[in-house]
Design an enzyme around this catalytic site. Sequence first.
Site, PDB file in Angstrom:
ATOM      1  N   SER A  32       0.839  -1.206   0.000  1.00 11.01           N
ATOM      2  CA  SER A  32       0.000   0.000   0.000  1.00 11.01           C
ATOM      3  C   SER A  32       0.871   1.252   0.000  1.00 11.01           C
ATOM      4  CB  SER A  32      -0.895   0.027   1.236  1.00 11.01           C
ATOM      5  OG  SER A  32      -1.935  -0.875   1.085  1.00 11.01           O
ATOM      6  N   ARG A  36       1.661   4.120  -3.199  1.00 10.24           N
ATOM      7  CA  ARG A  36       1.423   5.555  -2.966  1.00 10.24           C
ATOM      8  C   ARG A  36       2.698   6.363  -3.144  1.00 10.24           C
ATOM      9  NH1 ARG A  36      -2.326   2.670  -0.627  1.00 10.24           N
ATOM     10  NH2 ARG A  36      -4.306   3.514   0.131  1.00 10.24           N
ATOM     11  N   GLY A 106      -5.731  -3.782  -8.235  1.00 10.19           N
ATOM     12  CA  GLY A 106      -6.824  -2.831  -8.026  1.00 10.19           C
ATOM     13  C   GLY A 106      -6.302  -1.494  -7.530  1.00 10.19           C
ATOM     14  N   GLN A 180      -8.771   2.687  -1.186  1.00 10.72           N
ATOM     15  CA  GLN A 180      -8.460   2.946  -2.599  1.00 10.72           C
ATOM     16  C   GLN A 180      -9.337   4.082  -3.127  1.00 10.72           C
ATOM     17  OE1 GLN A 180      -8.877  -0.818  -4.621  1.00 10.72           O
ATOM     18  NE2 GLN A 180      -6.989  -1.634  -3.758  1.00 10.72           N
ATOM     19  N   ASP A 330      -7.572  -7.340   4.299  1.00  5.40           N
ATOM     20  CA  ASP A 330      -6.704  -8.278   3.579  1.00  5.40           C
ATOM     21  C   ASP A 330      -6.285  -9.462   4.457  1.00  5.40           C
ATOM     22  OD1 ASP A 330      -6.885  -6.684   1.341  1.00  5.40           O
ATOM     23  OD2 ASP A 330      -5.085  -5.538   1.827  1.00  5.40           O
ATOM     24  N   LYS A 357     -13.037  -8.507  -4.063  1.00  8.84           N
ATOM     25  CA  LYS A 357     -11.570  -8.538  -4.108  1.00  8.84           C
ATOM     26  C   LYS A 357     -11.123  -9.367  -5.317  1.00  8.84           C
ATOM     27  CE  LYS A 357     -10.980  -5.882  -0.700  1.00  8.84           C
ATOM     28  NZ  LYS A 357     -10.465  -4.555  -0.937  1.00  8.84           N
ATOM     29  N   ARG A 361     -14.112 -13.451  -2.032  1.00  8.50           N
ATOM     30  CA  ARG A 361     -13.355 -14.143  -0.973  1.00  8.50           C
ATOM     31  C   ARG A 361     -14.256 -14.849   0.037  1.00  8.50           C
ATOM     32  NH1 ARG A 361      -8.165 -10.055  -0.291  1.00  8.50           N
ATOM     33  NH2 ARG A 361      -7.122 -10.872  -2.137  1.00  8.50           N
TER      34      ARG A 361
HETATM   35  C1  S3P Z   1      -5.702  -1.045  -0.385  1.00 11.45           C
HETATM   36  C2  S3P Z   1      -6.966  -0.949   0.106  1.00 11.45           C
HETATM   37  C3  S3P Z   1      -7.855  -2.106   0.278  1.00 11.45           C
HETATM   38  C4  S3P Z   1      -7.066  -3.408   0.247  1.00 11.45           C
HETATM   39  C5  S3P Z   1      -6.074  -3.459  -0.866  1.00 11.45           C
HETATM   40  C6  S3P Z   1      -5.075  -2.326  -0.740  1.00 11.45           C
HETATM   41  C7  S3P Z   1      -4.919   0.195  -0.535  1.00 11.45           C
HETATM   42  O1  S3P Z   1      -8.801  -2.117  -0.757  1.00 11.45           O
HETATM   43  O2  S3P Z   1      -7.941  -4.500   0.151  1.00 11.45           O
HETATM   44  O3  S3P Z   1      -5.368  -4.688  -0.853  1.00 11.45           O
HETATM   45  O4  S3P Z   1      -3.687   0.128  -0.708  1.00 11.45           O
HETATM   46  O5  S3P Z   1      -5.522   1.267  -0.489  1.00 11.45           O
HETATM   47  P1  S3P Z   1     -10.179  -1.282  -0.656  1.00 11.45           P
HETATM   48  O6  S3P Z   1      -9.826   0.133  -0.512  1.00 11.45           O
HETATM   49  O7  S3P Z   1     -10.901  -1.523  -1.934  1.00 11.45           O
HETATM   50  O8  S3P Z   1     -10.894  -1.858   0.524  1.00 11.45           O
END
Ligand code: S3P
Length: 453
Positions: A32, A36, A106, A180, A330, A357, A361
């Site tokens: 994460s 970023r 994603g 996200q 996660d 996801k 899941r």
């Molecule tokens: C993430 C946010 C989560 C998480 C993903 C990473 C991120 O998703 O499941 O693995 O880095 O912002 P969501 O924001 O869709 O819940």
Amino acid sequence: MIAEISGATRAEWTSRNANAEAVTLNMPPDKSILHRLLIIGSLTRSLIIIPLPPMESIAHDVLATVIALQSLGVSIEFFDDRIELQGGGLHGLRASGHQIHCANSGTTARLLMGVLAGQRFSTTLTGDESLSSRPMQRLARILNQMGANIQTSSAGTLPARIEGATLHAATIELPVASAQMKTAVLLAGMFAAGTTTVREPFQSRDHTERMLSAFGAEISGEDEISIEGLTGFNLDERIVYNVAGDISSATFMIGAGILCGKTTRIDNILLNPTRMRFLEVLSLMGVAMLAENVVEEWGESRGSLTVFSPGATPLRPFHVLQEDIPDLIDELPMLAILGAFADGESTIEGAEELRHKESDRLAMLAKNLSNFGVTVMEATGGLNILGAPDRMLRGGIVEHGGDHRIAMAFVVAALRAKDLVSISGAEVAQVSYPEFFDHLRRMAGEDAVKLTH
Ligand code: S3P
């Protein structure tokens, strides 16, 4: 790649590992934060130096972000021990000559959507089969409220066409807690004049807020976050950003340690409060742990974490509710597996987001758990898992549908199966944790894990 795992009983593992030393591991850099840092770093005017373990340990998801940014004109170079990224400024991105393929990631797709919405050029984002079945329209609609011009496929998925537009500030109410989506809005908000505010039903991981603030953006709030349209960042010409190890990857080795009676020590691990719920739940289940040598840099804490083997003490069952979900989203696959070995019934509620996801899941957990002989009930937003501390799972085949976290969770579960468990397409672990099988061998022994290519 096919992986075959040979399990043993709780008593066998406990006697084998009773006097074993703790296994010390380092996780891949937190996915994460790295996504970023690459994206936000590209918009600064600084040279960002990111010290790193060998390239082979970097999550493939992160490489999708690297390749995407390079195709948008950002200079990112890999060296043996670091990445160097030269930011080109808030308006430094250039049109990519082709569609941007976000692979399985994603985070790449959604975060880039926020940045690309406010550019002067247009971009098309695509993804692999799994990513192309995940919802993108709900984010596109939100960004369009800020003046963006984003079209998804008629099914509301990738490919998404993002026409560059002039954005305006807005107050956005997210329908679900999602880091996200929140991040995409905040990144778009940097390109909009005025104050953009985003609210979510429950707080999700806050790395974007911490990083933007550490880099000099005007951002404030916790439950309701506001960002001012930016003219630039306030950062030195050259910075070094050490990314802590991924706490979500660590979950799998912590789970393996608990199931095979070993104490796990993880150095340099991310200790951000919005990512700690799994550890908090474990401690309610009776698992002892210790965080040491904690340091803070760029607004994020990291340290060494030791999770002690519960030995012969049975795990208590857990109950997680909707408000817990964002901070352990996660980690739920590994937690569900631990529930199967707890002393009673564990419950997960309010986790509908898990259906969106890399696979559905909740459905995948229910299906595999019951294939391996665990009594499990699936509800719209959760699971009830009937645990038994001394249970041996049935052997068989793990169905993961291309989902890295489902695959890894059931490989770990297999350490307590009475017959061989096999999993094909095991390389899917590389999406987030390329050293998963090496580390698992260190936890469980070479003989427990056989890999064939
Ligand atoms: C993430 C946010 C989560 C998480 C993903 C990473 C991120 O998703 O499941 O693995 O880095 O912002 P969501 O924001 O869709 O819940």
